[in-house]
Design a protein around this motif. Sequence first.
Motif, PDB file in Angstrom:
ATOM      1  N   VAL A  76      30.713  28.162  40.522  1.00 52.50           N
ATOM      2  CA  VAL A  76      30.837  29.044  41.682  1.00 52.50           C
ATOM      3  C   VAL A  76      31.429  30.354  41.181  1.00 52.50           C
ATOM      4  O   VAL A  76      32.463  30.355  40.513  1.00 52.50           O
ATOM      5  CB  VAL A  76      31.745  28.432  42.762  1.00 52.50           C
ATOM      6  CG1 VAL A  76      31.982  29.434  43.886  1.00 52.50           C
ATOM      7  CG2 VAL A  76      31.134  27.155  43.319  1.00 52.50           C
ATOM      8  N   TYR A  77      30.755  31.428  41.498  1.00 53.61           N
ATOM      9  CA  TYR A  77      31.198  32.756  41.079  1.00 53.61           C
ATOM     10  C   TYR A  77      31.878  33.448  42.254  1.00 53.61           C
ATOM     11  O   TYR A  77      31.309  33.512  43.357  1.00 53.61           O
ATOM     12  CB  TYR A  77      30.022  33.578  40.572  1.00 53.61           C
ATOM     13  CG  TYR A  77      29.593  33.179  39.185  1.00 53.61           C
ATOM     14  CD1 TYR A  77      28.987  31.946  38.953  1.00 53.61           C
ATOM     15  CD2 TYR A  77      29.831  34.003  38.090  1.00 53.61           C
ATOM     16  CE1 TYR A  77      28.619  31.550  37.670  1.00 53.61           C
ATOM     17  CE2 TYR A  77      29.466  33.630  36.811  1.00 53.61           C
ATOM     18  CZ  TYR A  77      28.863  32.397  36.606  1.00 53.61           C
ATOM     19  OH  TYR A  77      28.508  32.013  35.332  1.00 53.61           O
ATOM     20  N   LEU A  78      33.071  33.940  42.000  1.00 54.55           N
ATOM     21  CA  LEU A  78      33.867  34.582  43.042  1.00 54.55           C
ATOM     22  C   LEU A  78      34.209  36.007  42.632  1.00 54.55           C
ATOM     23  O   LEU A  78      34.510  36.258  41.467  1.00 54.55           O
ATOM     24  CB  LEU A  78      35.163  33.809  43.280  1.00 54.55           C
ATOM     25  CG  LEU A  78      35.026  32.315  43.572  1.00 54.55           C
ATOM     26  CD1 LEU A  78      35.423  31.505  42.337  1.00 54.55           C
ATOM     27  CD2 LEU A  78      35.889  31.920  44.744  1.00 54.55           C
ATOM     28  N   CYS A  79      34.178  36.888  43.612  1.00 55.26           N
ATOM     29  CA  CYS A  79      34.653  38.235  43.337  1.00 55.26           C
ATOM     30  C   CYS A  79      36.011  38.422  44.006  1.00 55.26           C
ATOM     31  O   CYS A  79      36.317  37.765  45.005  1.00 55.26           O
ATOM     32  CB  CYS A  79      33.656  39.299  43.797  1.00 55.26           C
ATOM     33  SG  CYS A  79      33.304  39.347  45.559  1.00 55.26           S
ATOM     34  N   ALA A  80      36.794  39.293  43.436  1.00 54.87           N
ATOM     35  CA  ALA A  80      38.153  39.490  43.899  1.00 54.87           C
ATOM     36  C   ALA A  80      38.565  40.935  43.685  1.00 54.87           C
ATOM     37  O   ALA A  80      38.000  41.634  42.834  1.00 54.87           O
ATOM     38  CB  ALA A  80      39.099  38.561  43.165  1.00 54.87           C
ATOM     39  N   ILE A  81      39.549  41.357  44.446  1.00 54.15           N
ATOM     40  CA  ILE A  81      40.082  42.714  44.326  1.00 54.15           C
ATOM     41  C   ILE A  81      41.572  42.660  44.065  1.00 54.15           C
ATOM     42  O   ILE A  81      42.300  41.894  44.705  1.00 54.15           O
ATOM     43  CB  ILE A  81      39.806  43.541  45.597  1.00 54.15           C
ATOM     44  CG1 ILE A  81      38.348  44.000  45.631  1.00 54.15           C
ATOM     45  CG2 ILE A  81      40.712  44.766  45.675  1.00 54.15           C
ATOM     46  CD1 ILE A  81      37.999  44.837  46.837  1.00 54.15           C
ATOM     47  N   SER A  82      41.980  43.485  43.114  1.00 53.68           N
ATOM     48  CA  SER A  82      43.400  43.696  42.901  1.00 53.68           C
ATOM     49  C   SER A  82      43.710  45.146  43.212  1.00 53.68           C
ATOM     50  O   SER A  82      43.014  46.046  42.730  1.00 53.68           O
ATOM     51  CB  SER A  82      43.780  43.383  41.459  1.00 53.68           C
ATOM     52  OG  SER A  82      45.142  43.700  41.250  1.00 53.68           O
ATOM     53  N   ASP A  83      44.746  45.378  44.014  1.00 50.59           N
ATOM     54  CA  ASP A  83      45.162  46.752  44.267  1.00 50.59           C
ATOM     55  C   ASP A  83      46.432  47.093  43.501  1.00 50.59           C
ATOM     56  O   ASP A  83      47.127  48.054  43.824  1.00 50.59           O
ATOM     57  CB  ASP A  83      45.330  47.023  45.764  1.00 50.59           C
ATOM     58  CG  ASP A  83      46.143  45.970  46.469  1.00 50.59           C
ATOM     59  OD1 ASP A  83      46.083  45.900  47.700  1.00 50.59           O
ATOM     60  OD2 ASP A  83      46.848  45.193  45.779  1.00 50.59           O
TER      61      ASP A  83
END
Length: 126
Positions: free
Chosen positions: A92-99
């Motif tokens: 399973v490929y997940l995208c994520a954001i870090s601020d």
Amino acid sequence: VQLQASGGGLVLPGGSLRLTCAASGRTLSRETIGWFRQAPGKEREFVAAIRWSGGMKYYGNGVKDRFTISRNIAEGTAYLQMNSLKPEDTAVYLCAISDLSLIMSEIKRPARYSYWGQGTQVTVSS
């Protein structure tokens, strides 16, 4: 911010897929968008990341010569082009954001990313 990952599917070994991560709810500026993957029974693994400002790219082990991360600033979308896929890429490929202002050693750490999409399944099999 909400993330929507799409583009996964079933592909033959050696095939290609293009994953899309669409961000909404915020205009991205200095965030880092990362792609991770998780196979059953395994830890979440870093795949690639791109800094929204400047476009610096980072890749995990074993994918740099096959995968390419990119972004479309106007659309608020990140992409992961995956070529020469192997059965071991199945996950399973997940995208994520870090601020956060991530240093290089932090780019690969899932704990440094605050926002996650729901994931898209990639299966590489004959």
